[in-house]
Design a protein around this motif. Structure first.
Motif, short mmCIF file in Angstrom:
data_model
loop_
_atom_site.label_atom_id
_atom_site.label_comp_id
_atom_site.label_asym_id
_atom_site.label_seq_id
_atom_site.Cartn_x
_atom_site.Cartn_y
_atom_site.Cartn_z
N UNK A 229 39.46 54.83 44.73
CA UNK A 229 40.38 54.48 43.36
C UNK A 229 41.49 53.39 43.91
N UNK A 230 41.71 52.77 43.00
CA UNK A 230 42.70 51.68 43.21
C UNK A 230 43.70 51.34 42.05
N UNK A 231 44.89 51.83 41.93
CA UNK A 231 45.73 51.52 40.70
C UNK A 231 46.32 49.88 41.06
N UNK A 232 46.04 49.48 40.16
CA UNK A 232 46.34 47.87 39.83
C UNK A 232 47.17 47.59 38.84
N UNK A 239 42.36 39.01 40.00
CA UNK A 239 42.67 38.60 41.54
C UNK A 239 41.94 39.69 42.59
N UNK A 240 42.21 41.19 42.06
CA UNK A 240 41.71 42.28 42.88
C UNK A 240 39.98 42.29 42.74
N UNK A 241 39.63 41.98 41.53
CA UNK A 241 38.35 42.06 41.30
C UNK A 241 37.43 41.17 42.11
N UNK A 242 37.97 39.89 42.36
CA UNK A 242 37.55 38.78 43.09
C UNK A 242 37.67 39.24 44.76
N UNK A 254 37.01 52.30 41.81
CA UNK A 254 37.22 52.50 40.57
C UNK A 254 38.62 51.75 40.29
N UNK A 255 38.89 50.77 39.66
CA UNK A 255 40.36 50.09 39.51
C UNK A 255 40.92 50.99 38.22
#
Length: 382
Positions: A229-232, A239-242, A254-255
């Protein structure tokens, strides 16, 4: 002046962690002065108190020497305009919440013109910046300290200070509910979960997220059933999805929109950027691997100012390396993955760390909003 009369304070909080601290501070100030008006620069938690933010908080969320230089003209312009407006409107008090590179110069300018100033969160003179003490002495009528050893250091240098506890210690439960957090986030209650926290600033995402996601790919090869999991922050999601796509981890992490506390409560271990979030992870009693990577020139300049061997707050407070720190080139995906996986295979070591963090939690728990209001009232009456 009675507590019911209207007072007007100005505050500046420069990033997400400062907004959290300022939101808690405002709890205490509004309990003391219910008609309080607050203005300046702040984020969503401050806005929820009716705070008027004259500029978006994101304008100040820049880190590192080189990155600050790139944005210097805009940031300096904001500070100049803010100072001029505050000198025209003359609030009763200015409170700089963290962001010392922005706030200390502003405080010094306001204080020299007769506006009382408080700085909330002692700049880390005990870590990187012993040279800041003269600036603090000129800038602040009083410093509100969140670590117990700081007031003595400041008072030896002629700076009035109070220990108010760490606000986060009262927000985070002594025994976090892992099962409830997993249920809320839709995670397998039995799985091993790794929380990836590469930071809340765009520059941190740029320098750390790719390493974290490459490390996650290595961890998943070693343990295919791991969940990530990554809290964004919502503004950084594209940017993170890229970066996830580039690491071959799209759909495997899991964002979460923010929700860093939920992520820390739910996880078994966190791979985390050095900063305030590492203390939050410690208060959630989670083992962690602390990482940092920044512009090479910025790193060399900071290293020269380092006064003690630790960078991560849990290690600084415990006065030893209770969790690993992998900094700059040492923060390779392979090293990050290996250090994180080691915690998952060391239950006895994890249990000992949790006991250490529980003792730290008790030490940092105070009635912070009330203690802040007490100290600020003395400054106003002084």
């Amino acid at each position: 002046m009675s507590t019911n009369e209207q007072r007007r304070f100005a505050l500046v909080a420069g990033e997400a962690s400062g907004d959290l601290l300022a939101g808690l501070l405002l709890d205490g100030l509004e309990a003391r002065w219910p008609a309080l008006q607050t203005v300046g620069i702040g984020g969503p938690r401050m806005l929820a108190h009716g705070f008027q933010s004259w500029w978006p908080q994101e304008k100040l969320a820049v880190r590192g020497y080189i990155e600050v230089l790139r944005h210097y003209a805009e940031i300096a312009g904001i500070r100049r305009q803010l100072k001029a407006r505050l000198l025209r409107e003359r609030p009763e008090l200015f409170i700089g919440v963290d962001a010392p590179d922005f706030n200390l110069d502003l405080e010094a300018g306001l204080r020299s013109e007769g506006i009382k100033t408080v700085h909330f969160v002692c700049p880390s003179i005990w870590a990187w910046r012993a040279d800041r003490i003269d600036k603090i002495r000129a800038a602040a009528d009083h410093v509100l300290c969140i670590f117990p050893f700081e007031p003595e250091l400041l008072e030896k240098q002629g700076v009035a200070a109070s220990y108010v506890g760490h606000p986060i210690a009262n927000v985070i439960p002594m025994t976090p509910d892992r099962a409830a957090s997993r249920a809320a986030l839709g995670l397998d209650p039995e799985a091993q979960v790794v929380a990836l926290l590469p930071g809340s600033r765009r520059s941190e995402i740029r320098y750390l997220a790719a390493r974290f996601f490459a490390a996650a790919a290595l961890m998943q090869k070693a343990k295919p059933k791991l969940q990530f999991i990554a809290p964004i922050l919502p503004g950084l999601r594209a940017e993170v999805e890229s970066l996830l796509q580039a690491a071959g981890m799209a759909g495997r992490v899991k964002l979460l929109d923010g929700q860093s506390h939920a992520a820390l409560a739910a996880c078994d271990v966190t791979l985390i950027a050095s900063g305030t979030a590492t203390l939050e992870a410690a208060l959630f009693k989670r083992p962690m691997v602390i990482a940092y990577n920044m512009n090479g020139l910025s790193w060399r300049l900071m290293q020269r100012k380092q006064l003690q061997p630790w960078v991560g707050l849990p290690n600084i407070l415990c006065r030893e390396f209770v969790v690993p720190e992998l900094l700059q080139e040492a923060a390779s995906p392979k090293a990050l993955a290996q250090a994180t996986l080691e915690w998952l295979d060391a239950p006895a070591k994890t249990q000992a760390l949790q006991q250490r963090f529980s003792a730290l939690h008790v030490q940092l728990q105070r009635d912070t909003p009330t203690l802040c209001a007490d100290a600020i009232q003395k400054v106003l009456e002084g």
